[in-house]
Design a protein around this motif. Structure first.
Motif, mmCIF file in Angstrom:
data_model
loop_
_atom_site.group_PDB
_atom_site.id
_atom_site.type_symbol
_atom_site.label_atom_id
_atom_site.label_comp_id
_atom_site.label_asym_id
_atom_site.label_seq_id
_atom_site.Cartn_x
_atom_site.Cartn_y
_atom_site.Cartn_z
ATOM 1 N N LEU A 158 11.526 -8.704 11.411
ATOM 2 C CA LEU A 158 10.698 -7.681 11.506
ATOM 3 C C LEU A 158 11.037 -6.789 10.192
ATOM 4 O O LEU A 158 12.499 -6.678 10.067
ATOM 5 N N VAL A 159 9.988 -6.095 9.568
ATOM 6 C CA VAL A 159 10.043 -5.449 8.185
ATOM 7 C C VAL A 159 9.471 -4.273 8.282
ATOM 8 O O VAL A 159 8.252 -4.312 8.645
ATOM 9 N N SER A 160 10.138 -3.053 8.120
ATOM 10 C CA SER A 160 9.520 -1.912 8.106
ATOM 11 C C SER A 160 10.411 -0.637 7.448
ATOM 12 O O SER A 160 11.609 -0.792 7.502
ATOM 13 N N LYS A 161 9.685 0.061 6.773
ATOM 14 C CA LYS A 161 10.351 1.227 5.963
ATOM 15 C C LYS A 161 10.620 2.171 7.069
ATOM 16 O O LYS A 161 11.113 3.548 6.428
ATOM 17 N N ASN A 162 9.868 2.395 8.226
ATOM 18 C CA ASN A 162 10.047 3.450 9.051
ATOM 19 C C ASN A 162 11.441 3.138 9.753
ATOM 20 O O ASN A 162 11.522 2.310 10.670
ATOM 21 N N LYS A 163 12.243 4.231 9.517
ATOM 22 C CA LYS A 163 13.701 4.077 9.879
ATOM 23 C C LYS A 163 13.691 3.988 11.408
ATOM 24 O O LYS A 163 14.554 3.490 12.153
ATOM 25 N N SER A 164 12.897 4.811 12.173
ATOM 26 C CA SER A 164 12.761 4.901 13.681
ATOM 27 C C SER A 164 12.572 3.572 14.279
ATOM 28 O O SER A 164 13.113 3.241 15.213
ATOM 29 N N VAL A 165 11.602 3.009 13.619
ATOM 30 C CA VAL A 165 11.142 1.821 14.054
ATOM 31 C C VAL A 165 12.373 0.649 14.045
ATOM 32 O O VAL A 165 12.559 -0.052 14.859
ATOM 33 N N ILE A 166 13.151 0.529 12.989
ATOM 34 C CA ILE A 166 14.248 -0.299 12.648
ATOM 35 C C ILE A 166 15.467 0.192 13.616
ATOM 36 O O ILE A 166 15.848 -0.751 14.542
ATOM 37 N N GLU B 25 0.817 -1.280 0.003
ATOM 38 C CA GLU B 25 0.172 -0.095 0.001
ATOM 39 C C GLU B 25 0.810 1.316 -0.044
ATOM 40 O O GLU B 25 1.829 1.500 0.723
ATOM 41 N N LYS B 26 0.598 2.121 -1.123
ATOM 42 C CA LYS B 26 1.418 3.385 -0.861
ATOM 43 C C LYS B 26 0.899 4.207 0.101
ATOM 44 O O LYS B 26 -0.120 4.219 0.496
ATOM 45 N N GLY B 27 1.939 4.980 0.600
ATOM 46 C CA GLY B 27 1.537 6.060 1.722
ATOM 47 C C GLY B 27 1.614 5.337 2.931
ATOM 48 O O GLY B 27 1.384 5.860 4.060
ATOM 49 N N MET B 28 2.160 4.039 3.224
ATOM 50 C CA MET B 28 2.147 3.219 4.419
ATOM 51 C C MET B 28 3.499 2.981 5.020
ATOM 52 O O MET B 28 3.822 2.393 5.950
ATOM 53 N N GLU B 29 4.537 3.856 4.283
ATOM 54 C CA GLU B 29 5.844 3.486 4.495
ATOM 55 C C GLU B 29 6.267 3.741 6.089
ATOM 56 O O GLU B 29 7.065 3.013 6.653
ATOM 57 N N ASP B 30 5.561 4.953 6.812
ATOM 58 C CA ASP B 30 5.889 5.161 7.999
ATOM 59 C C ASP B 30 4.928 4.441 9.138
ATOM 60 O O ASP B 30 5.123 4.624 10.174
ATOM 61 N N HIS B 31 3.990 3.725 8.538
ATOM 62 C CA HIS B 31 2.949 3.075 9.398
ATOM 63 C C HIS B 31 3.088 1.609 9.670
ATOM 64 O O HIS B 31 2.575 0.957 10.525
ATOM 65 N N ALA B 32 3.781 1.235 8.412
ATOM 66 C CA ALA B 32 3.276 -0.541 8.154
ATOM 67 C C ALA B 32 4.792 -0.935 8.994
ATOM 68 O O ALA B 32 6.003 -0.677 8.755
ATOM 69 N N ILE B 33 4.392 -2.371 9.711
ATOM 70 C CA ILE B 33 5.393 -3.224 10.222
ATOM 71 C C ILE B 33 5.141 -4.492 9.785
ATOM 72 O O ILE B 33 3.713 -4.966 10.344
ATOM 73 N N ILE B 34 5.884 -5.229 9.433
ATOM 74 C CA ILE B 34 5.562 -6.817 8.837
ATOM 75 C C ILE B 34 6.426 -7.820 9.924
ATOM 76 O O ILE B 34 7.312 -7.313 9.977
ATOM 77 N N VAL B 35 5.562 -8.423 10.368
ATOM 78 C CA VAL B 35 6.256 -9.857 11.228
ATOM 79 C C VAL B 35 6.264 -11.016 10.268
ATOM 80 O O VAL B 35 5.292 -11.377 9.681
ATOM 81 N N ASP B 36 7.286 -11.528 10.408
ATOM 82 C CA ASP B 36 7.477 -12.880 9.392
ATOM 83 C C ASP B 36 8.313 -13.799 10.084
ATOM 84 O O ASP B 36 8.851 -13.530 10.973
ATOM 85 N N SER B 37 8.216 -15.062 9.459
ATOM 86 C CA SER B 37 8.946 -16.124 9.995
ATOM 87 C C SER B 37 9.180 -17.245 9.066
ATOM 88 O O SER B 37 8.271 -17.469 8.097
ATOM 89 N N VAL B 38 10.135 -18.233 9.087
ATOM 90 C CA VAL B 38 10.513 -19.415 8.236
ATOM 91 C C VAL B 38 9.513 -20.578 8.912
ATOM 92 O O VAL B 38 9.715 -21.481 8.261
ATOM 93 N N SER B 39 8.993 -20.389 9.985
ATOM 94 C CA SER B 39 8.625 -21.620 10.573
ATOM 95 C C SER B 39 7.776 -22.351 9.615
ATOM 96 O O SER B 39 7.795 -23.633 9.706
ATOM 97 N N LYS B 40 6.585 -21.740 9.235
ATOM 98 C CA LYS B 40 5.597 -22.390 8.758
ATOM 99 C C LYS B 40 5.860 -22.484 7.156
ATOM 100 O O LYS B 40 5.554 -23.671 6.358
ATOM 101 N N ARG B 41 6.611 -21.449 6.493
ATOM 102 C CA ARG B 41 6.855 -21.448 5.166
ATOM 103 C C ARG B 41 7.762 -22.570 4.588
ATOM 104 O O ARG B 41 7.399 -23.150 3.705
ATOM 105 N N TYR B 42 8.445 -22.985 5.499
ATOM 106 C CA TYR B 42 9.540 -24.001 5.180
ATOM 107 C C TYR B 42 9.633 -25.228 6.045
ATOM 108 O O TYR B 42 10.522 -25.955 6.064
ATOM 109 N N SER B 43 8.365 -25.287 6.985
ATOM 110 C CA SER B 43 8.532 -26.350 7.672
ATOM 111 C C SER B 43 9.663 -26.322 8.701
ATOM 112 O O SER B 43 10.455 -27.522 8.745
#
Length: 396
Positions: free
Chosen positions: A248-256, A221-239
């Protein structure tokens, strides 16, 4: 005598694991248990991951960078690009499982007493992590009658206060299997922007979507760069549940930058697990397609079987590998214990996860269970038959 903390006392038990003593007792009695309670895939881990660990050339098992291997983060960025998520390696922080990514997120964006709005039912550990962070989960109710679809935005707005810092979703959902539509993600994004909130999306089941549906990420979503935080994992994707690698994935530099301080405090994610996880990204596309096909056929077997049991109501999951079923019982927790402690069919029984633990209120989800369809179709069919007969006997 010294006493434990209030925080410790209020930490919830896992609805997934709290019945383990009953299962251990049943196993010692010689019962075969069909485990529908936990999302532990039986799919083989990619051979690329296993071979990378077997063939390592390390002489010293050293710390990695606190953010994780740069080579791994670069390959993760390339993985996200394939899913139309434009991030760089600097937007990614490798964590010890998706769980740590959530803990780092809560620590980075909230203070004690702050609030996070979460559609309910939700992954039980969200409540545990919020307790650790001394913040409040504010539920917005989704219902089995609508397949656990996103509640109306007006319901979210009613709950927003000066203490609200974020909205947290799981997409596709654990425990419901619900997949948020592109339009629903857009609505949530607009809400986050309107009230200057973070939107956190737990996307560990991104690949597991069915019926020609498509996953749409908040970072698309455009405009979400400062608001969006993704949580991800290899656990289920690759068993690879035991690897305990997430990010943790975010384009918000302060969060990172803030999360990085938490990462430094725990030193680094595990080295061997990163080696395996980086190699797993080299798995061929057929690994995904074959795995998704297996889960779809298992979902269909489970849902069709459950619908044939009198009094059972089930919402069709659109993703992940879980569903919520409503049973013709008053107390699913009591029934789940009874299945392990008092019942067997030809020395076989079923282990379920009572769904009350996926709700924040004490009286919600009492007659519901979460079922993980991680068994093969033959075992699923047998488990459904055992459940049908058990319900007949329980309600006699």
């Amino acid at each position: 005598m010294p006493i434990v903390s209030h925080k410790g006392k209020t930490m919830p038990e896992s609805p997934i694991r709290k019945l383990v003593p009953f299962a251990e007792k049943a196993a010692k009695e010689g019962k075969h248990i069909y485990h529908l309670n936990i999302g532990q895939p039986d799919i083989k881990t990619p051979i690329e991951a296993m071979e990378a660990v077997r063939n390592h050339k390390l002489d010293v098992l050293a710390y990695s960078h606190s953010a994780g291997f740069e080579s791994f983060r670069t390959k993760l960025a390339a993985y996200y690009a394939k899913h139309n998520i434009a991030v760089s390696s600097n937007d990614i922080l490798v964590t010890t499982g998706g769980s740590e990514a959530l803990i780092f997120t809560m620590g980075s964006i909230t203070d004690p007493g702050d609030e996070i709005i979460v559609p309910e039912p939700f992954y039980a550990n969200y409540y545990s992590f919020s307790t650790q962070s001394t913040i409040k989960v504010v539920p917005v109710i989704s219902k089995i009658e609508t397949g656990f679809a996103l509640p109306s935005i007006s319901e979210f707005e009613k709950l927003i206060t000066k203490k609200t810092k974020a909205i947290l979703i799981c997409n596709p959902g654990n425990p419901t299997g619900y997949l948020y539509s592109k339009e629903e993600i857009k609505q949530l994004s607009q809400l986050a922007i309107k009230y200057d909130l973070f939107l956190i999306s737990d996307e560990v089941y991104r690949e597991f979507v069915y019926d020609k549906s498509e996953h749409y990420s908040i970072l698309q979503e455009k405009g979400m760069e400062d608001h969006a935080i993704i949580v991800d994992s290899v656990s289920k994707r690759y068993s690879m549940c035991g690897a305990r690698i997430g990010c943790l994935v975010s384009k918000n530099k302060s969060v990172i930058e803030t999360a990085m301080k938490f990462a430094q405090a725990r030193l680094s994610p595990p080295t061997f697990a990163q080696i395996a996880s980086e190699a797993a990204l080299e798995a061929p596309e057929s690994y995904y397609t074959e795995t998704i096909a297996k889960y779809k056929s298992r979902r269909d077997t489970l849902v069709e079987g459950l619908k044939k049991i009198p009094g059972v109501k089930v919402a069709m999951p659109k993703g992940a590998f879980y569903c919520i079923a409503e049973l013709p019982v008053k107390d699913a927790d009591h029934f789940a214990k009874w299945l392990l402690d008092k019942f067997d069919l030809d020395n076989q029984t079923v282990m379920l996860a009572p769904a009350a633990g996926f709700y924040s209120g004490p009286d919600k989800g009492k007659n519901q269970v979460r079922i993980a369809y991680v068994l093969n179709r033959r075992d699923l069919s047998k488990a459904i038959e055992i459940l049908r007969i058990a319900l007949e006997k329980y309600n006699d």
